[in-house]
Design an enzyme around this catalytic site. Structure first.
Site, PDB file in Angstrom:
ATOM      1  N   GLY A  11       0.842  -1.205   0.000  1.00 48.92           N
ATOM      2  CA  GLY A  11       0.000   0.000   0.000  1.00 48.92           C
ATOM      3  C   GLY A  11       0.869   1.244   0.000  1.00 48.92           C
ATOM      4  N   ARG A  72       0.531  -4.758  -5.605  1.00 51.59           N
ATOM      5  CA  ARG A  72       0.520  -5.999  -4.832  1.00 51.59           C
ATOM      6  C   ARG A  72       0.788  -7.115  -5.855  1.00 51.59           C
ATOM      7  NH1 ARG A  72      -0.710  -4.175   0.109  1.00 51.59           N
ATOM      8  NH2 ARG A  72      -2.388  -2.663   0.310  1.00 51.59           N
ATOM      9  N   ASP A 103       5.277  -4.861   5.899  1.00 53.24           N
ATOM     10  CA  ASP A 103       5.786  -6.171   6.325  1.00 53.24           C
ATOM     11  C   ASP A 103       5.885  -7.155   5.156  1.00 53.24           C
ATOM     12  OD1 ASP A 103       2.999  -6.142   6.226  1.00 53.24           O
ATOM     13  OD2 ASP A 103       2.787  -7.669   7.785  1.00 53.24           O
ATOM     14  N   THR A 125       4.723   2.229   5.389  1.00 50.95           N
ATOM     15  CA  THR A 125       3.345   1.727   5.475  1.00 50.95           C
ATOM     16  C   THR A 125       2.599   2.568   6.501  1.00 50.95           C
ATOM     17  OG1 THR A 125       1.939  -0.113   6.190  1.00 50.95           O
ATOM     18  CG2 THR A 125       4.138  -0.078   7.132  1.00 50.95           C
ATOM     19  N   ASP A 127       0.476   1.346   8.394  1.00 50.36           N
ATOM     20  CA  ASP A 127      -0.008   0.445   9.452  1.00 50.36           C
ATOM     21  C   ASP A 127       0.811   0.460  10.744  1.00 50.36           C
ATOM     22  OD1 ASP A 127      -1.948  -0.286   7.674  1.00 50.36           O
ATOM     23  OD2 ASP A 127      -1.032  -2.206   7.120  1.00 50.36           O
ATOM     24  N   ASP A 129       3.201  -1.515  11.598  1.00 51.14           N
ATOM     25  CA  ASP A 129       3.194  -2.897  12.100  1.00 51.14           C
ATOM     26  C   ASP A 129       4.536  -3.598  11.917  1.00 51.14           C
ATOM     27  OD1 ASP A 129       3.089  -2.989   9.345  1.00 51.14           O
ATOM     28  OD2 ASP A 129       1.431  -4.411   9.219  1.00 51.14           O
ATOM     29  N   ARG A 171      -4.689  -2.940   9.243  1.00 50.04           N
ATOM     30  CA  ARG A 171      -4.656  -4.400   9.052  1.00 50.04           C
ATOM     31  C   ARG A 171      -4.785  -5.092  10.406  1.00 50.04           C
ATOM     32  NH1 ARG A 171      -3.447  -6.495   3.953  1.00 50.04           N
ATOM     33  NH2 ARG A 171      -2.369  -4.692   3.135  1.00 50.04           N
ATOM     34  N   GLY A 185     -10.463  11.750  21.641  1.00 45.22           N
ATOM     35  CA  GLY A 185     -11.273  11.589  22.856  1.00 45.22           C
ATOM     36  C   GLY A 185     -12.350  10.526  22.704  1.00 45.22           C
ATOM     37  N   LYS A 213     -23.681  13.898  28.005  1.00 43.41           N
ATOM     38  CA  LYS A 213     -22.721  13.991  26.881  1.00 43.41           C
ATOM     39  C   LYS A 213     -23.500  13.904  25.569  1.00 43.41           C
ATOM     40  CE  LYS A 213     -18.390  12.074  25.223  1.00 43.41           C
ATOM     41  NZ  LYS A 213     -17.264  11.173  25.468  1.00 43.41           N
ATOM     42  N   ASP A 214     -23.156  14.779  24.619  1.00 44.48           N
ATOM     43  CA  ASP A 214     -24.002  14.877  23.425  1.00 44.48           C
ATOM     44  C   ASP A 214     -23.563  13.971  22.263  1.00 44.48           C
ATOM     45  OD1 ASP A 214     -21.764  16.168  22.483  1.00 44.48           O
ATOM     46  OD2 ASP A 214     -22.712  18.149  22.262  1.00 44.48           O
ATOM     47  N   HIS A 249      -9.640   4.186   2.405  1.00 42.78           N
ATOM     48  CA  HIS A 249      -8.368   4.502   1.730  1.00 42.78           C
ATOM     49  C   HIS A 249      -7.974   5.972   1.800  1.00 42.78           C
ATOM     50  CE1 HIS A 249      -9.234   0.500   0.226  1.00 42.78           C
ATOM     51  NE2 HIS A 249      -7.938   0.404  -0.008  1.00 42.78           N
TER      52      HIS A 249
HETATM   53  N1  LIG Z   1       6.417 -13.947   1.629  1.00 41.03           N
HETATM   54  C1  LIG Z   1       6.787 -13.107   0.679  1.00 41.03           C
HETATM   55  N2  LIG Z   1       7.878 -13.356  -0.075  1.00 41.03           N
HETATM   56  C2  LIG Z   1       8.259 -12.516  -1.054  1.00 41.03           C
HETATM   57  N3  LIG Z   1       7.602 -11.384  -1.380  1.00 41.03           N
HETATM   58  C3  LIG Z   1       6.519 -11.068  -0.669  1.00 41.03           C
HETATM   59  C4  LIG Z   1       6.050 -11.900   0.392  1.00 41.03           C
HETATM   60  N4  LIG Z   1       4.945 -11.319   0.923  1.00 41.03           N
HETATM   61  C5  LIG Z   1       4.734 -10.189   0.217  1.00 41.03           C
HETATM   62  N5  LIG Z   1       5.670 -10.025  -0.746  1.00 41.03           N
HETATM   63  C6  LIG Z   1       5.746  -8.946  -1.734  1.00 41.03           C
HETATM   64  O1  LIG Z   1       5.520  -7.682  -1.118  1.00 41.03           O
HETATM   65  C7  LIG Z   1       4.378  -7.067  -1.703  1.00 41.03           C
HETATM   66  C8  LIG Z   1       3.708  -6.176  -0.723  1.00 41.03           C
HETATM   67  O2  LIG Z   1       3.223  -6.931   0.374  1.00 41.03           O
HETATM   68  P1  LIG Z   1       1.823  -6.546   1.053  1.00 41.03           P
HETATM   69  O3  LIG Z   1       0.782  -6.518  -0.007  1.00 41.03           O
HETATM   70  O4  LIG Z   1       1.646  -7.448   2.205  1.00 41.03           O
HETATM   71  O5  LIG Z   1       2.014  -5.044   1.503  1.00 41.03           O
HETATM   72  P2  LIG Z   1       3.001  -4.411   2.587  1.00 41.03           P
HETATM   73  O6  LIG Z   1       4.351  -4.268   2.023  1.00 41.03           O
HETATM   74  O7  LIG Z   1       2.880  -5.135   3.873  1.00 41.03           O
HETATM   75  O8  LIG Z   1       2.398  -2.953   2.701  1.00 41.03           O
HETATM   76  P3  LIG Z   1       1.003  -2.524   3.354  1.00 41.03           P
HETATM   77  O9  LIG Z   1       0.646  -3.517   4.416  1.00 41.03           O
HETATM   78  O10 LIG Z   1       1.270  -1.164   3.873  1.00 41.03           O
HETATM   79  O11 LIG Z   1       0.020  -2.502   2.244  1.00 41.03           O
HETATM   80  C9  LIG Z   1       3.547  -8.241  -2.205  1.00 41.03           C
HETATM   81  O12 LIG Z   1       2.603  -7.853  -3.162  1.00 41.03           O
HETATM   82  C10 LIG Z   1       4.641  -9.133  -2.782  1.00 41.03           C
HETATM   83  O13 LIG Z   1       5.083  -8.655  -4.019  1.00 41.03           O
HETATM   84  O1  LIG Z   2      -5.337  -1.041  -0.842  1.00 43.36           O
HETATM   85  P1  LIG Z   2      -5.867  -2.380  -0.473  1.00 43.36           P
HETATM   86  O2  LIG Z   2      -5.231  -3.461  -1.263  1.00 43.36           O
HETATM   87  O3  LIG Z   2      -7.345  -2.392  -0.449  1.00 43.36           O
HETATM   88  O4  LIG Z   2      -5.376  -2.676   1.016  1.00 43.36           O
HETATM   89  C1  LIG Z   2      -5.904  -2.121   2.156  1.00 43.36           C
HETATM   90  C2  LIG Z   2      -4.930  -2.379   3.267  1.00 43.36           C
HETATM   91  O5  LIG Z   2      -3.757  -1.640   2.995  1.00 43.36           O
HETATM   92  C3  LIG Z   2      -3.473  -0.789   4.078  1.00 43.36           C
HETATM   93  O6  LIG Z   2      -4.087   0.462   3.805  1.00 43.36           O
HETATM   94  C4  LIG Z   2      -2.013  -0.549   4.235  1.00 43.36           C
HETATM   95  O7  LIG Z   2      -1.461  -1.743   4.579  1.00 43.36           O
HETATM   96  C5  LIG Z   2      -4.121  -1.483   5.278  1.00 43.36           C
HETATM   97  O8  LIG Z   2      -4.290  -0.605   6.371  1.00 43.36           O
HETATM   98  C6  LIG Z   2      -5.392  -1.998   4.640  1.00 43.36           C
HETATM   99  O9  LIG Z   2      -5.878  -3.126   5.324  1.00 43.36           O
HETATM  100 MG   LIG Z   3       1.606  -4.894   5.513  1.00 43.78          MG
END
Ligand SMILES: Nc1ncnc2c1ncn2[C@@H]1O[C@H](COP(=O)(O)OP(=O)(O)OP(=O)(O)O)[C@@H](O)[C@H]1O
Ligand SMILES: O=P(O)(O)OC[C@H]1O[C@](O)(CO)[C@@H](O)[C@@H]1O
Ligand SMILES: [Mg+2]
Length: 319
Positions: A11, A72, A103, A125, A127, A129, A171, A185, A213-214, A249
């Site tokens: 993302g 993705r 991640d 990201t 998130d 995370d 997520r 709050g 409280k409103d 989004h």
């Molecule tokens: N286990 C894995 N091994 C290799 N590549 C991976 C793996 N998992 C994810 N990827 C690659 O990383 C890309 C991004 O992963 P993901 O869609 O989980 O988003 P992210 O990097 O965690 O970001 P966000 O959570 O903010 O959307 C995947 O589309 C894929 O190309």
């Molecule tokens: O853009 P997509 O593929 O709908 O993914 C949404 C996910 O991506 C994020 O915006 C970033 O990881 C998450 O918070 C949410 O769950």
């Molecule tokens: Mg992620």
């Protein structure tokens, strides 16, 4: 080390462009050639790789989204995709790649490292995370955006004496919910990492109503359930005039905050200096205000831990 590649993946997150700029400018300043890779790992495998010059990253520090685009691309989890990606990097004479993403993207960088291709991960990201960093690039801006939106929801909630259940992103991570919940709050904050009691939340909302409280506000992290589902649960314990709202989004858009721009610039700069020192296979982050680098291979033996003290803080001060 002569040439480096940069990609953004997963993302999009506000501040990704500032990170690309910092990596590119630091590398150029130290005599390296820089290549941009479009559309994350999908573009890597497809060979969508082009030389970047200093002008290409001009006027980017304050821009939202990612000008390198993102994707993705689950196929990168397979051996075939990874080998094809490495073949493209070698074809373009690239010695190391900086991966800016969440991640999932770190797993991609980890896979490249395991196959012997030098990769550095930068946390990009909304998130928040990722282990080994107290903030990810984009998290602060997403919190600001969600806070602004919830402030507006609160305006209408107050006019109608309504309870709003608002879903925020993240997520499986409750960090956005906790930080924004405190900042707005909220009467209650519900996150996937901690148990919660819907009856207790309903009683809290009723007690607040009885005191005059409103409005009522419950911030629910998307990893728990949808706002609609939570509203249905809540209504089992009281006749609330409630509405459910999913921010969605919009939380990924907008101009990066000062914190995200500075974080992106520090981490991008550090990534290149580490590569110049001959290091690699690292996850770069910010811990206790200092830039740190950990072996990316160790990353997933650790999990991100949020600041759960925010839950107690909120329940004490939000009435
Ligand atoms: N286990 C894995 N091994 C290799 N590549 C991976 C793996 N998992 C994810 N990827 C690659 O990383 C890309 C991004 O992963 P993901 O869609 O989980 O988003 P992210 O990097 O965690 O970001 P966000 O959570 O903010 O959307 C995947 O589309 C894929 O190309
Ligand atoms: O853009 P997509 O593929 O709908 O993914 C949404 C996910 O991506 C994020 O915006 C970033 O990881 C998450 O918070 C949410 O769950
Ligand atoms: Mg992620």
């Amino acid at each position: 080390m002569k040439r480096i590649g940069i990609l953004t993946s997963g993302g999009d997150a506000p501040g990704m462009n500032a990170a690309v700029r910092a990596v590119a400018r630091t590398a150029m300043d130290n005599g390296l050639e820089v290549f941009g890779i479009r559309y994350g790992f999908a573009g890597l495998v497809a060979g969508d790789i082009f030389p970047l010059d200093s002008e290409d990253v001009a006027h980017k520090i304050n821009t939202p989204g990612t000008f390198l685009y993102t994707a993705r691309y689950p196929e990168f989890a397979n051996e075939e995709g990874q080998l094809a990606g490495i073949a493209q990097l070698k074809k373009h004479g690239i010695d190391a790649v900086v991966v800016i993403g969440g991640d999932g993207s770190y797993h991609g960088a980890l896979a490249l490292t395991r196959r012997g291709f030098n990769s550095i991960g930068l946390p990009g990201t909304i998130d928040n995370d990722i282990p080994y960093t107290e903030a990810t690039i984009g998290y602060d801006t997403a919190c600001m955006t969600a806070m602004d939106a919830i402030d507006k929801i609160r305006d209408t909630a107050s006019s109608h004496h309504r309870v709003f259940i608002v879903n925020v992103m993240g997520r499986n991570c409750g960090d956005i919910a906790m930080r924004v919940g405190v900042a707005c709050g909220a009467d209650a904050i519900v996150i996937p990492e901690k148990p919660y009691d819907v009856k207790e939340i309903a009683d809290r909302l009723k007690a607040a109503q009885e005191r005059g409280k409103d409005h009522g506000l419950v911030v629910v992290a998307e990893g728990v359930m949808t706002a609609e589902e939570f509203m249905a649960e809540l209504k089992k314990y009281g006749d609330f005039d409630a509405r459910a709202n999913v921010l969605g989004h919009m939380q990924r858009g907008g101009t990066p905050t000062v914190s995200d721009r500075v974080l992106a610039t520090k981490l991008g700069n550090a990534a290149v200096h580490l590569l110049l020192e001959g290091k690699g296979g690292l996850a770069v982050g910010m811990e206790h205000g200092e830039v740190t680098a950990h072996d990316i291979l160790d990353l997933f033996e650790n999990t991100h831990k949020g600041d759960y003290s925010l839950l107690k803080l909120n329940s004490e001060v939000s009435k």
